[in-house]
Design an enzyme around this catalytic site. Structure first.
Site, short mmCIF file in Angstrom:
data_model
loop_
_atom_site.label_atom_id
_atom_site.label_comp_id
_atom_site.label_asym_id
_atom_site.label_seq_id
_atom_site.Cartn_x
_atom_site.Cartn_y
_atom_site.Cartn_z
N SER A 122 9.51 -0.65 5.06
CA SER A 122 8.90 0.44 4.16
C SER A 122 9.95 0.95 3.43
CB SER A 122 8.38 1.31 4.97
OG SER A 122 7.66 2.30 4.36
N TYR A 143 7.69 7.36 12.42
CA TYR A 143 7.52 6.02 11.31
C TYR A 143 8.86 5.90 10.86
CZ TYR A 143 5.21 3.05 7.94
OH TYR A 143 4.89 2.10 7.12
P1 NAD Z 1 -2.96 -1.99 8.74
O1 NAD Z 1 -3.29 -0.83 9.69
O2 NAD Z 1 -3.95 -2.43 7.81
O3 NAD Z 1 -2.62 -3.16 9.50
C1 NAD Z 1 -1.72 -2.95 10.96
C2 NAD Z 1 -1.78 -4.24 11.73
O4 NAD Z 1 -1.01 -4.05 12.91
C3 NAD Z 1 -3.21 -4.63 11.95
O5 NAD Z 1 -3.33 -5.82 11.87
C4 NAD Z 1 -3.39 -4.01 13.40
O6 NAD Z 1 -4.43 -4.75 14.14
C5 NAD Z 1 -1.85 -4.19 14.03
N1 NAD Z 1 -1.78 -3.44 15.07
C6 NAD Z 1 -1.69 -2.07 15.27
N2 NAD Z 1 -1.19 -1.80 16.45
C7 NAD Z 1 -0.91 -3.22 17.09
C8 NAD Z 1 -0.66 -3.54 18.37
N3 NAD Z 1 -0.29 -2.76 19.45
N4 NAD Z 1 -0.41 -4.88 18.57
C9 NAD Z 1 -0.62 -5.76 17.90
N5 NAD Z 1 -1.12 -5.50 16.48
C10 NAD Z 1 -1.07 -3.99 16.29
O7 NAD Z 1 -1.60 -1.45 8.11
P2 NAD Z 1 -0.83 -2.14 6.98
O8 NAD Z 1 -0.55 -1.18 5.76
O9 NAD Z 1 -1.29 -3.56 6.73
O10 NAD Z 1 0.46 -2.04 7.52
C11 NAD Z 1 1.41 -3.41 8.10
C12 NAD Z 1 2.76 -2.97 8.09
O11 NAD Z 1 3.18 -2.80 6.72
C13 NAD Z 1 3.14 -1.73 9.01
O12 NAD Z 1 4.32 -2.16 9.77
C14 NAD Z 1 3.32 -0.95 7.84
O13 NAD Z 1 4.11 0.20 8.52
C15 NAD Z 1 3.84 -1.57 6.92
N6 NAD Z 1 3.79 -0.57 5.53
C16 NAD Z 1 2.58 -0.44 4.85
C17 NAD Z 1 2.65 0.29 3.76
C18 NAD Z 1 1.25 0.54 3.19
O14 NAD Z 1 1.35 1.28 1.99
N7 NAD Z 1 0.39 -0.01 3.39
C19 NAD Z 1 3.79 0.63 3.15
C20 NAD Z 1 4.84 0.24 3.62
C21 NAD Z 1 4.90 -0.50 4.99
#
Ligand code: NAD
Length: 261
Positions: free
Chosen positions: A143, A156
């Protein structure tokens, strides 16, 4: 080589891929020809249906394997059940926002386990498979918060900085083995994880949800646009390409200029 055959014969395991960025990455890897293994902690028909749809639309093999990334044994079992892992995308992640002196201990533990420790466990099992195959790619979805901080996101930010550090170590340990390890650092991407933060923030600042999106969430993203899951997927495909074979141990920001500020 056409984009749809670039990764033919490779198996990609993407943690946390039944929604958001993980699902977007799975689609782009499948479109580039990789067989994909999807994952989350649930085991619903709709989870398996996502894999079926990807297989039908792209022609690759796609499976869904339930495993809880908060549990080390489950993380390891996911890679073992996948049977092959040429491309490992550590993506599963959760968020919780609170001042550090009020931060619930169970939330701290869950974020560190899912967002950071899971990548240690999956990588530990995947690397011997990559070494045997003589090729591998570890792509950690970190991130902008792996490079910089914001208030109220201590767990985080600790986890994401940890993932960036672990990425460098994995790169050094595999540098002579045609395996690379890199972290993608997205800024804000409109996924369920971000959408869930909007109503609370709106209440906290007494703003409309649109104002929160523009003035709070995208405040630090100079492009004033969300990055898309397809762009994170495309960056992952690039890191799997021959053009990226000498890119290892580093971060790629997809953040509309956030970390340039
Ligand atoms: P999201 O909530 O859509 O997806 C998260 C995924 O992780 C989902 O598929 C969920 O089912 C899964 N998950 C959660 N807990 C779990 C567990 N215990 N075991 C297995 N799977 C699990 O969120 P996202 O935004 O797609 O985030 C995905 C990644 O990207 C994360 O690591 C997040 O930190 C990172 N990220 C997101 C953003 C953003 O702006 N959305 C920015 C930077 C980084």
């Amino acid at each position: 080589m056409s984009n749809s055959t670039m990764l033919k014969g490779k198996t990609a395991v993407i943690t946390g891929s039944n929604s958001g960025i993980g699902l977007g990455v799975a689609w782009e890897l499948a479109r580039a020809g990789a067989d994909v293994v999807l994952n989350s902690f649930t085991d619903r028909d709709e989870d398996h249906a996502i894999a079926t749809r990807i297989a039908e639309e792209t022609g690759v093999s796609a499976r869904y394997i339930q495993a809880d990334m908060s549990k080390g044994d489950d993380c390891r079992a996911l890679i073992e059940k996948a049977g092959a892992c040429d491309i490992l995308v550590n993506n599963a992640g959760i968020q919780h926002v609170a001042p550090i002196d009020e931060f619930p201990v169970e939330k701290w533990d869950a974020i560190i386990a899912i967002n950071m420790n899971s990548a240690f466990h999956t990588t530990a099992v995947a690397l011997p498979m990559m070494r045997k195959a003589g090729w591998g790619r570890v792509v950690n979805i970190a991130s902008a918060h792996g490079l910089t901080a914001s208030p109220f996101k201590a767990a985080y930010i600790a986890a994401k900085h940890g993932v960036v550090g672990m990425t460098k170590t994995v790169a050094l340990e595999t540098a002579r083995e045609h395996i690379t390890a890199n972290a993608i650092c997205p800024g804000y991407v409109l996924t369920p994880l971000v959408e869930a933060q909007i109503p609370d923030t709106a209440r906290k600042y007494d703003m409309s949800e649109e104002e929160v999106t523009q003035k709070v969430i995208l405040e630090r993203q100079p492009s004033k646009e969300f990055a898309t899951v397809e762009q994170i997927g495309g960056t992952t495909v690039f890191l799997c390409s021959d053009a990226a074979a000498q890119i290892t141990g580093t971060t790629i920001s997809v953040d509309g200029g956030w970390t340039a500020l």
